[in-house]
Motif scaffolding. Structure first.
Motif, PDB file in Angstrom:
ATOM      1  N   ASP A 112       0.825  -1.209   0.000  1.00  0.00           N
ATOM      2  CA  ASP A 112       0.000   0.000   0.000  1.00  0.00           C
ATOM      3  C   ASP A 112       0.861   1.261   0.000  1.00  0.00           C
ATOM      4  OD1 ASP A 112      -2.200  -1.622   0.047  1.00  0.00           O
ATOM      5  OD2 ASP A 112      -2.695  -1.275   2.151  1.00  0.00           O
ATOM      6  N   ASP A 116       0.355   3.760  -3.102  1.00  0.00           N
ATOM      7  CA  ASP A 116      -0.136   5.113  -2.832  1.00  0.00           C
ATOM      8  C   ASP A 116       0.841   6.161  -3.366  1.00  0.00           C
ATOM      9  OD1 ASP A 116      -2.418   4.169  -1.594  1.00  0.00           O
ATOM     10  OD2 ASP A 116      -1.570   4.246   0.420  1.00  0.00           O
ATOM     11  N   SER A 132      -8.502   8.381  -7.471  1.00  0.00           N
ATOM     12  CA  SER A 132      -8.852   7.782  -6.188  1.00  0.00           C
ATOM     13  C   SER A 132     -10.109   6.937  -6.316  1.00  0.00           C
ATOM     14  CB  SER A 132      -9.054   8.870  -5.123  1.00  0.00           C
ATOM     15  OG  SER A 132      -7.841   9.540  -4.856  1.00  0.00           O
ATOM     16  N   MET A 323      -9.665   9.255   0.474  1.00  0.00           N
ATOM     17  CA  MET A 323      -8.334   9.042  -0.077  1.00  0.00           C
ATOM     18  C   MET A 323      -7.908  10.179  -0.983  1.00  0.00           C
ATOM     19  SD  MET A 323      -8.279   4.945  -0.673  1.00  0.00           S
ATOM     20  CE  MET A 323      -6.496   4.952  -0.742  1.00  0.00           C
ATOM     21  N   ALA A 327      -4.480  12.259  -0.407  1.00  0.00           N
ATOM     22  CA  ALA A 327      -3.502  12.394  -1.486  1.00  0.00           C
ATOM     23  C   ALA A 327      -3.181  13.859  -1.753  1.00  0.00           C
ATOM     24  CB  ALA A 327      -4.033  11.730  -2.755  1.00  0.00           C
ATOM     25  N   TYR A 339       2.000   9.962   3.008  1.00  0.00           N
ATOM     26  CA  TYR A 339       0.754   9.232   2.759  1.00  0.00           C
ATOM     27  C   TYR A 339       0.623   8.066   3.730  1.00  0.00           C
ATOM     28  CZ  TYR A 339      -3.254   8.241  -0.253  1.00  0.00           C
ATOM     29  OH  TYR A 339      -4.518   8.082  -0.733  1.00  0.00           O
ATOM     30  N   THR A 343      -2.551   7.449   6.133  1.00  0.00           N
ATOM     31  CA  THR A 343      -3.329   6.218   6.032  1.00  0.00           C
ATOM     32  C   THR A 343      -3.103   5.294   7.231  1.00  0.00           C
ATOM     33  OG1 THR A 343      -1.588   5.254   4.631  1.00  0.00           O
ATOM     34  CG2 THR A 343      -3.487   6.247   3.520  1.00  0.00           C
TER      35      THR A 343
END
Length: 413
Positions: A112, A116, A132, A323, A327, A339, A343
């Motif tokens: 991830d 990302d 997204s 998201m 971002a 990020y 997250t």
């Protein structure tokens, strides 16, 4: 956008294997709810991934480039870890199952981080909203394959074979990694590991409202996530079979996800990030309340379809806005680390806060548990009032939101 979709699929596939599918396997084998609830702790790497994200920002492997090199290596290890769960037994080897599940979540969280960062660096500013949305579209498709398809196959092939098959499915993401272009490398990258650790946090925490934004990220999907931690054993206790759950998730959940992903991306562009977060947050509350209604109704396939469909629709929309918002906050020099920080907070409800969910469900009962989850969503929505200036003009593209979000302006009620 196709690359974004497939990478989203690769991110979503492992998530429910260690939550939903493994929970149902354990419950059918007779494992108690308290132990199943504690298994949420295997998701701790999703919460701590910002710790090793600077390594992925700083160092480049000698093949495929800065992002794709790490991604290819991680995806191979992730596929092997998923398949290994199928070689263990939840009754005779619970510790082994837990350790393998931690390995899966560690490699999944690492994947991830890189995906990302890749998405943020590969897409233009005005493509982040739809990007997204397509990422969530792919993410939910991966989740549905693991949960819906996996549960249907489990009734005929058994859970061990399902985990081995899902490990092989990671090859789809690996092939995409080899075929995808490497993003342009930003200027002024950190040249030392110390700089890669310190500079991303220093840049973020010198912004006004930095702590308020972090608290909002932590709370926005808290109720929705807490409820999701117990939905799998809830379905079992309501009397639904693996096939009934799988078919309902696949047929109704899948199409609801498609609609939700499309509406999410379109409404973000139309309403702007502030209004979209309000609207999607309220819908998420309603979908959580639907589980309380199902608990009162009991075994009813049509009601199950309605609840799962609405939950997938609203969750897909809410996650798309969520998201895109995160971002837009990142600095491209430190994409992976910043990020990952944001997250990681998103993952706290799924791991630490969800760990006692089994105890809550046993103590309160299913109806009261889901009512509590609905009410827990209110603090996150209340925090949105602090960012009212985001909605002072109707944003028509996400770069407007990006400019607003990264300005050092004090939020006002």
């Amino acid at each position: 956008m196709l690359i974004t979709f497939v990478m989203g699929f690769s991110s979503g596939l492992p998530l429910l294997l260690t939550i939903s599918v493994l929970q149902i396997w354990m419950r059918q084998e007779g494992v108690d709810l308290s132990t199943i609830g504690l298994m949420a702790l295997v998701g701790l790497p999703y919460t701590l991934k910002f710790v090793w994200a600077p390594v992925l920002d700083r160092y480049v492997l000698p093949f495929l480039g800065r992002r794709r090199g790490w991604l290819a290596l991680i995806q191979v290890l992730l596929g092997c870890a998923i398949a290994s769960i199928g070689l263990s037994d939840p009754i005779s080897s619970p510790v082994t199952i837990a350790l393998l599940a931690v390995l899966v979540t560690f490699f999944s969280a690492s994947q991830d981080i890189v995906i990302d960062a890749y998405r943020r660096e590969h897409l233009a500013e005005n493509e982040l909203g739809m990007g997204s949305s397509l990422y969530v579209y792919g993410y939910r498709t991966g989740m549905l394959l693991a949960s819906g398809g996996g549960l249907i196959l489990a009734d005929s092939l058994g859970f061990p074979a399902v985990f081995m098959l899902m490990g092989l499915c990671m090859g789809i993401g690996l092939l995409t990694t080899f075929l995808a272009p490497e993003p342009d490398t930003p200027e002024n990258l950190p040249t030392t590991l110390k700089a890669a650790v310190i500079e991303p946090f220093k840049e973020y925490f010198t912004r006004d409202s930095a702590w308020t934004i972090l608290l909002f990220i932590l709370l926005y999907k808290l109720g929705d996530t807490l409820a999701s931690a117990m939905t799998s054993p809830f379905y079992v206790d309501m009397g639904f079979s693996s096939t009934e759950i799988g078919v309902t998730v696949k047929l109704f959940g899948f199409w609801a996800t498609l609609i939700g992903a499309f509406l999410g991306g379109a409404l973000i562009l139309k309403l702007g990030i502030y209004r979209a977060l309000w609207f999607f947050g309220l819908l998420q509350m309603l979908s959580t309340a639907g589980f309380a209604v199902l608990a009162e109704v009991g075994y009813h396939l049509n009601m199950l379809a309605l609840v799962i469909g609405f939950e997938n629709l609203t969750s897909g929309m809410g996650t798309a806005a969520y998201m895109a918002f995160m971002a837009a906050l990142t600095d491209k020099r430190f994409t992976a680390t910043q990020y990952a920080l944001l997250t990681s907070l998103m993952g706290i409800p799924r791991t630490l806060i969800s760990a006692p969910s089994g105890y809550l469900a046993e103590y309160l009962g299913w109806t009261e548990f889901f009512i509590l989850c609905t009410l827990i969503a209110l603090p996150g929505l209340w925090l949105l009032r602090n960012f009212a200036q985001w909605g002072t003009k109707k944003h028509t593209a996400l770069e407007d939101s990006n400019t607003t979000l990264t300005q050092s302006t004090e939020p006002k009620a």
